[in-house]
Design an enzyme around this catalytic site. Sequence first.
Site, PDB file in Angstrom:
ATOM      1  N   ASP A  99       7.529   1.472  12.210  1.00  0.00           N
ATOM      2  CA  ASP A  99       8.112   1.994  10.978  1.00  0.00           C
ATOM      3  C   ASP A  99       9.558   2.407  11.250  1.00  0.00           C
ATOM      4  O   ASP A  99       9.826   3.502  11.768  1.00  0.00           O
ATOM      5  CB  ASP A  99       7.293   3.181  10.459  1.00  0.00           C
ATOM      6  CG  ASP A  99       5.942   2.752   9.899  1.00  0.00           C
ATOM      7  OD1 ASP A  99       5.423   1.705  10.340  1.00  0.00           O
ATOM      8  OD2 ASP A  99       5.393   3.487   9.058  1.00  0.00           O
ATOM      9  N   LYS A 173       8.794   1.245   2.654  1.00  0.00           N
ATOM     10  CA  LYS A 173       8.110   2.549   2.735  1.00  0.00           C
ATOM     11  C   LYS A 173       8.995   3.636   2.144  1.00  0.00           C
ATOM     12  O   LYS A 173      10.206   3.635   2.352  1.00  0.00           O
ATOM     13  CB  LYS A 173       7.763   2.837   4.200  1.00  0.00           C
ATOM     14  CG  LYS A 173       7.136   4.202   4.474  1.00  0.00           C
ATOM     15  CD  LYS A 173       6.835   4.342   5.970  1.00  0.00           C
ATOM     16  CE  LYS A 173       6.395   5.747   6.339  1.00  0.00           C
ATOM     17  NZ  LYS A 173       6.130   5.887   7.797  1.00  0.00           N
ATOM     18  N   LYS A 207       4.464   0.946   1.073  1.00  0.00           N
ATOM     19  CA  LYS A 207       3.726   2.086   1.633  1.00  0.00           C
ATOM     20  C   LYS A 207       4.247   3.369   1.003  1.00  0.00           C
ATOM     21  O   LYS A 207       5.450   3.641   1.031  1.00  0.00           O
ATOM     22  CB  LYS A 207       3.884   2.148   3.154  1.00  0.00           C
ATOM     23  CG  LYS A 207       3.221   3.384   3.775  1.00  0.00           C
ATOM     24  CD  LYS A 207       3.328   3.387   5.298  1.00  0.00           C
ATOM     25  CE  LYS A 207       2.794   4.696   5.895  1.00  0.00           C
ATOM     26  NZ  LYS A 207       2.856   4.697   7.381  1.00  0.00           N
TER      27      LYS A 207
END
Length: 247
Positions: A99, A173, A207
Amino acid sequence: MNIKDYLDSTYLKTADQAGISENKNIEIVANCIQEAIDERFKLVMIRPEMVSLAKKKILSQNSKLDIGTVIDFPNGISSLSKKLKEANQAILDGADDLDFVCNYEAFKKGKIKLVKEEILKCTQLGIQNHKVVKWIIEVAALNNQQIIQLSALIKNVVISNFKEENYASVFVKSSTGFYKTENNLPNGATIPTIIMMLENASPLPVKAAGGVRNYEEAMDMVRLGVKRIGTSSAKAIANGTTTSNNY
C-alpha cells in the site's frame, strides 16, 4: 457474502505514536496478527518492519492470511528510489500487498510527471512480483476535484501500461488514517468520497480505509462497490459491534 473477506485488519502505529514501549508495541502487533489468523480475515495490514514477524506466525500455523504493508507511510513524499527500496524489502520479507502512499502533495503542486512515474514504476514492481498494489490518495488532504483527478490519473496510468488482467490487482485507497484534519473533520473514508473514487477509478478496485467502525458502515461500503476495507476494528465489525477506534 462474508464480510471477513473484505477486511484488512490494521495496526500501523509505531511505539512512539502509541505512547508505549517498543516491546509492548511488538506484542500488540503479534496479537493483531494472531487475531487475524484466528478470525480468518482477508489480510493483516502492518508496518514494514513487522512483516517478517507476521510471515513466521502465518507459516507456523499453516494459515492462508495475507500480509499487507505500507510504503512511504504516512506522508508519501519520499523519492521514487526510496519508495522502490522499501517496497523491495517488504517483498523479500513476505508481503503480499503493498500500500503505497501516493505523493499527493506533489500532485497538488502540479508535478504530474513525477506522480505518474512513481505510480508506473511502483506498480510495475508489484505486478512483476505478483503482488497487490494499492495507491493511498489521502482524501482528507484533497478537495473533491483533486480526489476525482488523482483517482482518474492512477486509473489512466494503469490502463495505459498494464494488461486488463492486472487491473484487479491495483487499487485506489482512500486514506492513511494518520492525516490531521482541522475541526475534527473526517480523515478517512466517507460515502461521498468513496463514490467519487469508484466513479473515477473504475475499472480499478477501491479500498475504503479509515472511519469504518461497525458492520453497517462496512456493509454500506460493500454495497457501494468497494472490494477491501481497511480498519483497526475488524473483529468488532465481524461481530456486529462498534468500537471507538479512530481508524
